[in-house]
Design a protein around this motif. Structure first.
Motif, short mmCIF file in Angstrom:
data_model
loop_
_atom_site.label_atom_id
_atom_site.label_comp_id
_atom_site.label_asym_id
_atom_site.label_seq_id
_atom_site.Cartn_x
_atom_site.Cartn_y
_atom_site.Cartn_z
N ILE A 177 14.98 -1.31 -17.89
CA ILE A 177 15.27 -0.19 -17.00
C ILE A 177 13.96 0.54 -16.73
O ILE A 177 13.24 0.91 -17.64
N THR A 178 13.67 0.72 -15.45
CA THR A 178 12.44 1.40 -15.06
C THR A 178 12.62 2.90 -15.26
O THR A 178 13.62 3.48 -14.86
N SER A 179 11.63 3.53 -15.86
CA SER A 179 11.70 4.97 -16.10
C SER A 179 11.58 5.73 -14.78
O SER A 179 11.07 5.21 -13.78
N GLN A 180 12.05 6.96 -14.78
CA GLN A 180 11.98 7.81 -13.59
C GLN A 180 10.53 7.99 -13.14
O GLN A 180 10.24 7.98 -11.97
N ARG A 181 9.64 8.14 -14.12
CA ARG A 181 8.22 8.32 -13.80
C ARG A 181 7.67 7.08 -13.09
O ARG A 181 6.93 7.19 -12.13
N SER A 182 8.05 5.90 -13.56
CA SER A 182 7.60 4.66 -12.92
C SER A 182 8.15 4.55 -11.50
O SER A 182 7.44 4.12 -10.59
N VAL A 183 9.41 4.92 -11.32
CA VAL A 183 10.02 4.88 -9.99
C VAL A 183 9.27 5.82 -9.04
O VAL A 183 8.95 5.46 -7.91
N LYS A 208 6.19 6.86 -9.28
CA LYS A 208 4.86 6.31 -9.04
C LYS A 208 4.93 5.20 -7.99
O LYS A 208 4.11 5.15 -7.07
N LEU A 209 5.89 4.31 -8.13
CA LEU A 209 6.05 3.22 -7.17
C LEU A 209 6.38 3.74 -5.77
O LEU A 209 5.87 3.23 -4.77
N GLU A 210 7.20 4.78 -5.71
CA GLU A 210 7.54 5.38 -4.42
C GLU A 210 6.31 6.00 -3.76
O GLU A 210 6.11 5.88 -2.54
N LYS A 211 5.46 6.63 -4.55
CA LYS A 211 4.24 7.24 -4.00
C LYS A 211 3.28 6.17 -3.51
O LYS A 211 2.70 6.29 -2.43
N VAL A 212 3.11 5.10 -4.27
CA VAL A 212 2.24 4.00 -3.84
C VAL A 212 2.79 3.36 -2.58
O VAL A 212 2.04 3.07 -1.64
N ALA A 213 4.11 3.16 -2.51
CA ALA A 213 4.73 2.58 -1.31
C ALA A 213 4.49 3.48 -0.10
O ALA A 213 4.18 2.99 0.99
N PHE A 214 4.62 4.79 -0.29
CA PHE A 214 4.37 5.75 0.79
C PHE A 214 2.93 5.64 1.28
O PHE A 214 2.67 5.59 2.49
#
Length: 104
Positions: A5-11, A13-19
């Motif tokens: 399960i991906t942590s909220q912090r990882s999610v 971070k991934l959303e910011k990189v995707a943006f």
């Protein structure tokens, strides 16, 4: 097979990189960010001259990146100067630059 399960912090971070990647997904935008990472601020004319790009197209991309929070702008007389607001973009570009999967 157990799925991690991906942590909220990882999610987040991934959303910011995707943006960041979506916002910079044009060669001119990438070039602008690379150029601004080497200078505190540059005018539209200086950016156009350095990148050999048309003023109207460059201004369009600069406005878009400013709207998305990647760049700052300030007016000095008749000139508008741009600078990096979101410094994380430099780190993302550095990661891509150092990636062995991307060769030119």
């Amino acid at each position: 097979m157990e799925i991690a399960i991906t942590s909220q912090r990882s999610v987040e971070k991934l959303e910011k990189v995707a943006f960041i990647l979506k916002t910079l997904s044009h060669p001119l935008r990438l070039s602008v960010v690379d150029l601004l990472s080497q200078h505190d601020k540059l005018s539209v004319n200086e950016i156009c001259q350095a990148l050999n790009s048309e003023q109207s197209l460059t201004s369009h991309h600069l406005s878009n990146m400013k709207l998305k929070g990647i760049l700052n702008s300030s007016r000095e007389g008749k000139n508008i100067y741009y600078s990096l607001k979101m410094q994380e973009v430099v780190k993302v570009l550095a990661c891509m630059d150092n990636c062995d999967a991307i060769t030119i």
